[in-house]
Design a protein around this motif. Sequence first.
Motif, PDB file in Angstrom:
ATOM      1  N   GLY A  24       6.273   7.576 -11.345  1.00 39.84           N
ATOM      2  CA  GLY A  24       4.970   7.326 -10.730  1.00 39.84           C
ATOM      3  C   GLY A  24       4.143   6.365 -11.547  1.00 39.84           C
ATOM      4  O   GLY A  24       3.472   5.486 -11.003  1.00 39.84           O
ATOM      5  N   LEU A  25       4.194   6.504 -12.865  1.00 37.62           N
ATOM      6  CA  LEU A  25       3.459   5.583 -13.733  1.00 37.62           C
ATOM      7  C   LEU A  25       4.027   4.171 -13.663  1.00 37.62           C
ATOM      8  O   LEU A  25       3.285   3.198 -13.678  1.00 37.62           O
ATOM      9  N   ALA A  26       5.335   4.065 -13.574  1.00 32.64           N
ATOM     10  CA  ALA A  26       5.974   2.748 -13.530  1.00 32.64           C
ATOM     11  C   ALA A  26       5.670   2.018 -12.226  1.00 32.64           C
ATOM     12  O   ALA A  26       5.649   0.793 -12.192  1.00 32.64           O
ATOM     13  N   GLY A  27       5.406   2.756 -11.159  1.00 37.58           N
ATOM     14  CA  GLY A  27       5.166   2.130  -9.869  1.00 37.58           C
ATOM     15  C   GLY A  27       3.729   1.747  -9.611  1.00 37.58           C
ATOM     16  O   GLY A  27       3.415   1.186  -8.570  1.00 37.58           O
ATOM     17  N   ARG A  28       2.850   2.041 -10.552  1.00 37.05           N
ATOM     18  CA  ARG A  28       1.442   1.708 -10.354  1.00 37.05           C
ATOM     19  C   ARG A  28       1.251   0.205 -10.320  1.00 37.05           C
ATOM     20  O   ARG A  28       1.978  -0.539 -10.970  1.00 37.05           O
ATOM     21  N   PRO A  29       0.253  -0.278  -9.577  1.00 40.31           N
ATOM     22  CA  PRO A  29       0.076  -1.725  -9.408  1.00 40.31           C
ATOM     23  C   PRO A  29      -0.109  -2.497 -10.703  1.00 40.31           C
ATOM     24  O   PRO A  29       0.401  -3.595 -10.849  1.00 40.31           O
ATOM     25  N   GLU A  30      -0.804  -1.928 -11.667  1.00 38.73           N
ATOM     26  CA  GLU A  30      -1.016  -2.672 -12.919  1.00 38.73           C
ATOM     27  C   GLU A  30       0.257  -2.768 -13.750  1.00 38.73           C
ATOM     28  O   GLU A  30       0.368  -3.614 -14.624  1.00 38.73           O
ATOM     29  N   ASN A  31       1.234  -1.912 -13.458  1.00 38.12           N
ATOM     30  CA  ASN A  31       2.512  -1.966 -14.165  1.00 38.12           C
ATOM     31  C   ASN A  31       3.591  -2.657 -13.330  1.00 38.12           C
ATOM     32  O   ASN A  31       4.739  -2.712 -13.739  1.00 38.12           O
ATOM     33  N   ASN A  32       3.204  -3.153 -12.187  1.00 38.19           N
ATOM     34  CA  ASN A  32       4.162  -3.720 -11.254  1.00 38.19           C
ATOM     35  C   ASN A  32       4.495  -5.162 -11.633  1.00 38.19           C
ATOM     36  O   ASN A  32       3.608  -5.975 -11.862  1.00 38.19           O
ATOM     37  N   MET A  33       5.761  -5.480 -11.675  1.00 37.47           N
ATOM     38  CA  MET A  33       6.198  -6.816 -12.048  1.00 37.47           C
ATOM     39  C   MET A  33       5.778  -7.860 -11.012  1.00 37.47           C
ATOM     40  O   MET A  33       5.426  -8.982 -11.364  1.00 37.47           O
TER      41      MET A  33
ATOM     42  N   THR B 212       0.825  -1.198   0.000  1.00 43.16           N
ATOM     43  CA  THR B 212       0.000   0.000   0.000  1.00 43.16           C
ATOM     44  C   THR B 212       0.865   1.255   0.000  1.00 43.16           C
ATOM     45  O   THR B 212       0.568   2.227  -0.695  1.00 43.16           O
ATOM     46  N   THR B 213       1.955   1.217   0.757  1.00 45.46           N
ATOM     47  CA  THR B 213       2.875   2.349   0.791  1.00 45.46           C
ATOM     48  C   THR B 213       3.477   2.597  -0.580  1.00 45.46           C
ATOM     49  O   THR B 213       3.593   3.740  -1.024  1.00 45.46           O
ATOM     50  N   ARG B 214       3.868   1.512  -1.281  1.00 42.42           N
ATOM     51  CA  ARG B 214       4.426   1.650  -2.636  1.00 42.42           C
ATOM     52  C   ARG B 214       3.415   2.284  -3.587  1.00 42.42           C
ATOM     53  O   ARG B 214       3.759   3.142  -4.404  1.00 42.42           O
ATOM     54  N   VAL B 215       2.157   1.856  -3.498  1.00 43.20           N
ATOM     55  CA  VAL B 215       1.113   2.389  -4.375  1.00 43.20           C
ATOM     56  C   VAL B 215       0.892   3.872  -4.099  1.00 43.20           C
ATOM     57  O   VAL B 215       0.839   4.685  -5.033  1.00 43.20           O
ATOM     58  N   ILE B 216       0.804   4.238  -2.832  1.00 46.51           N
ATOM     59  CA  ILE B 216       0.601   5.643  -2.477  1.00 46.51           C
ATOM     60  C   ILE B 216       1.782   6.482  -2.936  1.00 46.51           C
ATOM     61  O   ILE B 216       1.613   7.580  -3.482  1.00 46.51           O
ATOM     62  N   LYS B 217       2.981   5.972  -2.751  1.00 43.18           N
ATOM     63  CA  LYS B 217       4.187   6.692  -3.166  1.00 43.18           C
ATOM     64  C   LYS B 217       4.185   6.923  -4.680  1.00 43.18           C
ATOM     65  O   LYS B 217       4.516   8.009  -5.160  1.00 43.18           O
ATOM     66  N   SER B 218       3.769   5.914  -5.441  1.00 43.81           N
ATOM     67  CA  SER B 218       3.761   6.074  -6.900  1.00 43.81           C
ATOM     68  C   SER B 218       2.698   7.076  -7.340  1.00 43.81           C
ATOM     69  O   SER B 218       2.931   7.858  -8.263  1.00 43.81           O
ATOM     70  N   TRP B 219       1.533   7.075  -6.676  1.00 43.84           N
ATOM     71  CA  TRP B 219       0.503   8.055  -7.019  1.00 43.84           C
ATOM     72  C   TRP B 219       0.983   9.475  -6.708  1.00 43.84           C
ATOM     73  O   TRP B 219       0.737  10.408  -7.468  1.00 43.84           O
ATOM     74  N   ILE B 220       1.667   9.628  -5.569  1.00 43.24           N
ATOM     75  CA  ILE B 220       2.194  10.945  -5.211  1.00 43.24           C
ATOM     76  C   ILE B 220       3.207  11.404  -6.256  1.00 43.24           C
ATOM     77  O   ILE B 220       3.172  12.555  -6.696  1.00 43.24           O
ATOM     78  N   MET B 221       4.107  10.503  -6.649  1.00 39.82           N
ATOM     79  CA  MET B 221       5.102  10.860  -7.673  1.00 39.82           C
ATOM     80  C   MET B 221       4.427  11.245  -8.980  1.00 39.82           C
ATOM     81  O   MET B 221       4.814  12.224  -9.619  1.00 39.82           O
ATOM     82  N   LEU B 222       3.422  10.485  -9.366  1.00 49.93           N
ATOM     83  CA  LEU B 222       2.713  10.748 -10.616  1.00 49.93           C
ATOM     84  C   LEU B 222       2.081  12.136 -10.602  1.00 49.93           C
ATOM     85  O   LEU B 222       2.287  12.936 -11.515  1.00 49.93           O
TER      86      LEU B 222
END
Length: 68
Positions: free
Chosen positions: A46-55, A21-31
């Motif tokens: 921020g776009l790369a860290g979104r859950p749908e783009n997450n490896m 959840t922290t990773r998702v919030i961090k990526s949204w903030i960056m975006l």
Amino acid sequence: MDAREPLKGSTVSLTRKIEATTRVIKSWIMLYFGRATGNQHLESKGLAGRPENNMRHRSRKTKGMFKH
């Protein structure tokens, strides 16, 4: 079971959920900060860290497909 004893399996899964959840919030903030400031590098991170783009998300989803 004693009330003071922590549940052994739940701590790890709770920690992973909080980290995810922290990773998702961090990526949204960056975006959104990237978009607001016009910083393309921050926006793309921020776009790369979104859950749908997450490896990790993709690999778990693929594992689940072959599990059954």
